[in-house]
Design a protein around this motif. Structure first.
Motif, PDB file in Angstrom:
ATOM      1  N   ARG A  49      73.933 102.039 -51.457  1.00 59.18           N
ATOM      2  CA  ARG A  49      74.509 100.690 -51.385  1.00 59.18           C
ATOM      3  C   ARG A  49      73.536  99.724 -50.732  1.00 59.18           C
ATOM      4  NH1 ARG A  49      78.408  97.657 -47.813  1.00 59.18           N
ATOM      5  NH2 ARG A  49      79.516  96.301 -49.260  1.00 59.18           N
ATOM      6  N   ALA A  50      72.814 100.189 -49.718  1.00 57.72           N
ATOM      7  CA  ALA A  50      71.867  99.327 -49.006  1.00 57.72           C
ATOM      8  C   ALA A  50      70.523  99.241 -49.721  1.00 57.72           C
ATOM      9  CB  ALA A  50      71.670  99.851 -47.583  1.00 57.72           C
ATOM     10  N   GLY A  51      70.364 100.014 -50.801  1.00 53.38           N
ATOM     11  CA  GLY A  51      69.094 100.019 -51.527  1.00 53.38           C
ATOM     12  C   GLY A  51      67.991 100.761 -50.790  1.00 53.38           C
ATOM     13  N   LYS A  52      68.380 101.697 -49.916  1.00 56.11           N
ATOM     14  CA  LYS A  52      67.407 102.425 -49.095  1.00 56.11           C
ATOM     15  C   LYS A  52      67.371 103.919 -49.401  1.00 56.11           C
ATOM     16  CE  LYS A  52      67.855  99.265 -45.200  1.00 56.11           C
ATOM     17  NZ  LYS A  52      68.235  99.138 -43.795  1.00 56.11           N
ATOM     18  N   TRP A  53      68.010 104.345 -50.468  1.00 51.52           N
ATOM     19  CA  TRP A  53      68.052 105.779 -50.773  1.00 51.52           C
ATOM     20  C   TRP A  53      66.673 106.258 -51.204  1.00 51.52           C
ATOM     21  CZ3 TRP A  53      67.048 109.479 -54.368  1.00 51.52           C
ATOM     22  CH2 TRP A  53      67.639 110.724 -54.166  1.00 51.52           C
TER      23      TRP A  53
END
Length: 151
Positions: A49-53
């Motif tokens: 969701r935060a674009g940090k995966w």
């Protein structure tokens, strides 16, 4: 309706068999494993969701979980060793009967750690999380730490 009753009976029988096999502590370990899975899933979802995966971070999370499994296994082995020491060394006594101590405390500490992480993940996913829930988990975690330190 007959199939539903048969299914309920089968689930009840399975639960009874597992309780007879594992006792109370087996269910605690099962809860810990379930929380580890939920934490991994919610942590991955929050990162997505935060674009940090990233796959590296995901692998690090799995290694972290494996490390906690190793710590629990070591605490279980120590419980067995301490129990044998106390049973076979008359000069070594405790003021209470010892069956297990370390492993349940370690597993409970990990359960509280996983619960705290899941609560954080839920917040990062946008769910409203009551402040008192996080504070309660933190307080219980501190109590587990104090119990492990003999305070």
């Amino acid at each position: 309706m007959e199939n539903v009753n048969a299914f309920k009976a089968a689930v009840a029988a399975l639960g009874a068999a597992l309780t007879a096999l594992w006792g109370w502590f087996g269910w605690v370990v099962l809860a810990w494993i379930g929380l580890m899975v939920i934490d991994y899933i919610t942590g991955s979802a929050a990162a997505l969701r935060a674009g940090k995966w990233s796959s590296k971070t995901a692998r690090d999370g799995i290694w972290h979980k494996l490390g906690s499994v190793v710590a629990v296994i070591v605490s279980a082995i120590l419980d067995v060793v301490i129990g044998h020491l106390l049973a076979n060394m008359p000069a070594v006594e405790l003021p209470f009967a010892y069956s297990v101590l370390l492993c349940p405390l370690v597993v409970m500490w990990y359960i509280l750690t996983e619960a705290g992480s899941i609560i954080e993940n839920a917040g990062e996913l946008g769910a409203p999380v009551p402040d008192w829930l996080a504070k309660t988990v933190e307080s219980l975690s501190q109590k587990a730490n104090q119990a492990g330190q003999g305070k």
